[in-house]
Design a protein around this motif. Structure first.
Motif, PDB file in Angstrom:
ATOM      1  N   VAL A  63       0.849  -1.203   0.000  1.00 17.56           N
ATOM      2  CA  VAL A  63       0.000   0.000   0.000  1.00 17.56           C
ATOM      3  C   VAL A  63       0.881   1.248   0.000  1.00 17.56           C
ATOM      4  O   VAL A  63       0.646   2.213  -0.749  1.00 17.56           O
ATOM      5  CB  VAL A  63      -0.931   0.008   1.240  1.00 17.56           C
ATOM      6  CG1 VAL A  63      -1.625   1.359   1.391  1.00 17.56           C
ATOM      7  CG2 VAL A  63      -1.955  -1.119   1.135  1.00 17.56           C
ATOM      8  N   HIS A  64       1.936   1.224   0.828  1.00 21.78           N
ATOM      9  CA  HIS A  64       2.886   2.344   0.933  1.00 21.78           C
ATOM     10  C   HIS A  64       3.518   2.645  -0.440  1.00 21.78           C
ATOM     11  O   HIS A  64       3.516   3.793  -0.899  1.00 21.78           O
ATOM     12  CB  HIS A  64       3.955   1.944   1.961  1.00 21.78           C
ATOM     13  CG  HIS A  64       5.096   2.908   2.098  1.00 21.78           C
ATOM     14  ND1 HIS A  64       5.335   3.594   3.265  1.00 21.78           N
ATOM     15  CD2 HIS A  64       6.073   3.282   1.241  1.00 21.78           C
ATOM     16  CE1 HIS A  64       6.404   4.356   3.102  1.00 21.78           C
ATOM     17  NE2 HIS A  64       6.881   4.179   1.884  1.00 21.78           N
ATOM     18  N   GLU A  65       4.013   1.591  -1.095  1.00 23.05           N
ATOM     19  CA  GLU A  65       4.672   1.785  -2.394  1.00 23.05           C
ATOM     20  C   GLU A  65       3.677   2.225  -3.465  1.00 23.05           C
ATOM     21  O   GLU A  65       3.996   3.037  -4.332  1.00 23.05           O
ATOM     22  CB  GLU A  65       5.385   0.497  -2.833  1.00 23.05           C
ATOM     23  CG  GLU A  65       6.527   0.060  -1.917  1.00 23.05           C
ATOM     24  CD  GLU A  65       7.624   1.104  -1.764  1.00 23.05           C
ATOM     25  OE1 GLU A  65       7.826   1.905  -2.695  1.00 23.05           O
ATOM     26  OE2 GLU A  65       8.270   1.133  -0.706  1.00 23.05           O
ATOM     27  N   LEU A  66       2.463   1.671  -3.388  1.00 19.07           N
ATOM     28  CA  LEU A  66       1.436   2.032  -4.357  1.00 19.07           C
ATOM     29  C   LEU A  66       1.095   3.520  -4.238  1.00 19.07           C
ATOM     30  O   LEU A  66       0.848   4.199  -5.244  1.00 19.07           O
ATOM     31  CB  LEU A  66       0.187   1.164  -4.123  1.00 19.07           C
ATOM     32  CG  LEU A  66      -0.791   1.037  -5.281  1.00 19.07           C
ATOM     33  CD1 LEU A  66      -0.117   0.486  -6.527  1.00 19.07           C
ATOM     34  CD2 LEU A  66      -1.965   0.144  -4.893  1.00 19.07           C
ATOM     35  N   ALA A  67       1.114   4.038  -2.998  1.00 24.70           N
ATOM     36  CA  ALA A  67       0.852   5.472  -2.793  1.00 24.70           C
ATOM     37  C   ALA A  67       1.917   6.306  -3.515  1.00 24.70           C
ATOM     38  O   ALA A  67       1.593   7.282  -4.193  1.00 24.70           O
ATOM     39  CB  ALA A  67       0.833   5.787  -1.295  1.00 24.70           C
ATOM     40  N   HIS A  68       3.204   5.908  -3.373  1.00 24.47           N
ATOM     41  CA  HIS A  68       4.275   6.617  -4.101  1.00 24.47           C
ATOM     42  C   HIS A  68       4.003   6.587  -5.608  1.00 24.47           C
ATOM     43  O   HIS A  68       4.094   7.606  -6.301  1.00 24.47           O
ATOM     44  CB  HIS A  68       5.633   5.918  -3.887  1.00 24.47           C
ATOM     45  CG  HIS A  68       6.260   6.141  -2.544  1.00 24.47           C
ATOM     46  ND1 HIS A  68       6.445   7.384  -1.998  1.00 24.47           N
ATOM     47  CD2 HIS A  68       6.792   5.264  -1.655  1.00 24.47           C
ATOM     48  CE1 HIS A  68       7.054   7.255  -0.824  1.00 24.47           C
ATOM     49  NE2 HIS A  68       7.274   5.979  -0.590  1.00 24.47           N
ATOM     50  N   ALA A  69       3.697   5.385  -6.120  1.00 23.41           N
ATOM     51  CA  ALA A  69       3.538   5.197  -7.566  1.00 23.41           C
ATOM     52  C   ALA A  69       2.376   6.028  -8.107  1.00 23.41           C
ATOM     53  O   ALA A  69       2.505   6.701  -9.134  1.00 23.41           O
ATOM     54  CB  ALA A  69       3.328   3.719  -7.879  1.00 23.41           C
ATOM     55  N   PHE A 157      10.930   4.579  10.789  1.00 31.80           N
ATOM     56  CA  PHE A 157      12.190   4.253  10.105  1.00 31.80           C
ATOM     57  C   PHE A 157      12.286   4.986   8.773  1.00 31.80           C
ATOM     58  O   PHE A 157      13.316   5.565   8.440  1.00 31.80           O
ATOM     59  CB  PHE A 157      12.294   2.737   9.897  1.00 31.80           C
ATOM     60  CG  PHE A 157      13.564   2.322   9.208  1.00 31.80           C
ATOM     61  CD1 PHE A 157      14.789   2.389   9.866  1.00 31.80           C
ATOM     62  CD2 PHE A 157      13.556   1.875   7.897  1.00 31.80           C
ATOM     63  CE1 PHE A 157      15.969   2.028   9.233  1.00 31.80           C
ATOM     64  CE2 PHE A 157      14.730   1.511   7.250  1.00 31.80           C
ATOM     65  CZ  PHE A 157      15.938   1.583   7.930  1.00 31.80           C
ATOM     66  N   ASN A 158      11.168   4.973   8.030  1.00 32.35           N
ATOM     67  CA  ASN A 158      11.170   5.578   6.706  1.00 32.35           C
ATOM     68  C   ASN A 158      11.390   7.081   6.727  1.00 32.35           C
ATOM     69  O   ASN A 158      11.820   7.666   5.746  1.00 32.35           O
ATOM     70  CB  ASN A 158       9.842   5.290   6.000  1.00 32.35           C
ATOM     71  CG  ASN A 158      10.019   4.295   4.893  1.00 32.35           C
ATOM     72  OD1 ASN A 158      10.793   4.511   3.988  1.00 32.35           O
ATOM     73  ND2 ASN A 158       9.323   3.178   4.991  1.00 32.35           N
ATOM     74  N   LEU A 159      11.056   7.711   7.860  1.00 34.79           N
ATOM     75  CA  LEU A 159      11.197   9.175   7.924  1.00 34.79           C
ATOM     76  C   LEU A 159      12.584   9.608   8.359  1.00 34.79           C
ATOM     77  O   LEU A 159      12.870  10.800   8.418  1.00 34.79           O
ATOM     78  CB  LEU A 159      10.122   9.763   8.850  1.00 34.79           C
ATOM     79  CG  LEU A 159       8.723   9.842   8.219  1.00 34.79           C
ATOM     80  CD1 LEU A 159       7.720  10.416   9.214  1.00 34.79           C
ATOM     81  CD2 LEU A 159       8.722  10.674   6.938  1.00 34.79           C
ATOM     82  N   LEU A 165      15.902   6.482   1.953  1.00 37.53           N
ATOM     83  CA  LEU A 165      14.605   6.421   2.638  1.00 37.53           C
ATOM     84  C   LEU A 165      13.749   7.645   2.267  1.00 37.53           C
ATOM     85  O   LEU A 165      14.261   8.647   1.772  1.00 37.53           O
ATOM     86  CB  LEU A 165      14.814   6.377   4.149  1.00 37.53           C
ATOM     87  CG  LEU A 165      15.691   5.227   4.659  1.00 37.53           C
ATOM     88  CD1 LEU A 165      15.923   5.357   6.146  1.00 37.53           C
ATOM     89  CD2 LEU A 165      15.035   3.887   4.333  1.00 37.53           C
ATOM     90  N   ASP A 166      12.439   7.554   2.565  1.00 42.88           N
ATOM     91  CA  ASP A 166      11.539   8.655   2.224  1.00 42.88           C
ATOM     92  C   ASP A 166      11.955   9.949   2.923  1.00 42.88           C
ATOM     93  O   ASP A 166      11.876  11.030   2.341  1.00 42.88           O
ATOM     94  CB  ASP A 166      10.100   8.295   2.606  1.00 42.88           C
ATOM     95  CG  ASP A 166       9.579   7.161   1.739  1.00 42.88           C
ATOM     96  OD1 ASP A 166      10.017   7.063   0.577  1.00 42.88           O
ATOM     97  OD2 ASP A 166       8.750   6.384   2.224  1.00 42.88           O
ATOM     98  N   GLY A 167      12.391   9.833   4.186  1.00 42.39           N
ATOM     99  CA  GLY A 167      12.850  11.014   4.913  1.00 42.39           C
ATOM    100  C   GLY A 167      14.028  11.665   4.183  1.00 42.39           C
ATOM    101  O   GLY A 167      14.156  12.892   4.154  1.00 42.39           O
TER     102      GLY A 167
HETATM  103 ZN   LIG Z   1       8.374   5.002   0.843  1.00 46.75          ZN
END
Ligand SMILES: [Zn+2]
Length: 239
Positions: A63-69, A157-159, A165-167
């Protein structure tokens, strides 16, 4: 950006490739949480519910990756697809038309989606315990509760402000905007990524030495560190 070869499935027009190593993640999560279920349920039931938490976590990463895409596509970017493997997820994005603003939006929407998933899980857990009650309520509540906490961990972690990372991408967009120099932003977030990667490798090795029982998690941390190092080093070299 060419589309992924042999996607496992396609979601909202985005090709998704699920790697067999995801089974390792499901196993690692199950081993980590099984004690929580063993307190209340028989061994087979506890094992099954633990595996379910692992599957739900992998689905949450999707879901997280799909949001980016979808955000990238919404902003006119090209998408290669999503790869999910043992060390996380990668959304392959084209570089066309990137601006600090669009980079920030595409990076931030992933953690935001994970936060929404975590909140929904928390709400679902509380509702199940209250309305279903008994063993079913406890099972659903614990499965959703643990999935929610794992998603919060994913957000935290991602931030971390380090590439890839996304952060790190959010910081990249901010530095790019402030300095007008994407190369400077890449070198800065790349160096921070290398520092984070080094910490993960040291933590992995140290926990393997101090607490051999943490074996698989320790190896996972060290390998993740090595993979992040390579990605961060590539980012640091970008001009
Ligand atoms: Zn991400």
């Amino acid at each position: 950006m060419p589309a992924l070869r042999t996607p496992t499935l396609t979601l909202a027009g985005v090709p998704v490739r699920l790697h067999a190593s995801l089974l390792l993640v499901v196993g690692l999560v199950a081993v980590t949480v099984v004690d929580r279920f063993a307190l209340r349920f028989a061994a087979a039931m506890a094992a099954g519910l633990s595996v379910l938490v692992g599957v739900l976590l992998v689905s949450s990463v999707l879901v997280h990756e799909l949001a980016h895409a979808l955000e990238a596509r919404h902003r006119g970017g090209t998408i290669g697809g999503i790869r999910l493997f043992a060390l996380g997820g990668v959304t392959e994005l084209g570089d066309h038309g990137r601006t600090p603003r669009s980079e920030l939006a595409v990076a931030a929407v992933g953690p935001w989606a994970s936060l929404v998933v975590a909140s929904a899980c928390g709400l679902g857990a509380a509702t199940a315990e209250q309305w279903l009650g008994g063993d079913v309520g406890a099972a659903v509540g614990l499965v959703l509760g643990l999935t929610g906490w794992l998603n919060l961990g994913l957000v935290a972690f991602n931030l971390l402000p380090a590439a890839p990372l996304d952060g790190g991408r959010i910081l990249h967009a901010v530095l790019w905007r402030a300095s007008g120099d994407p190369g400077f932003a890449s070198r800065s977030t790349g160096r921070l990524g290398q520092a984070l990667a080094a910490v993960l490798v040291v933590l992995g090795v140290a926990s393997a030495v101090v607490r051999p029982a943490s074996g698989l998690a320790a190896v996972w941390s060290a390998v993740l560190g090595v993979v992040l190092w390579r990605a961060a080093a590539a980012e640091a070299r970008r001009t």
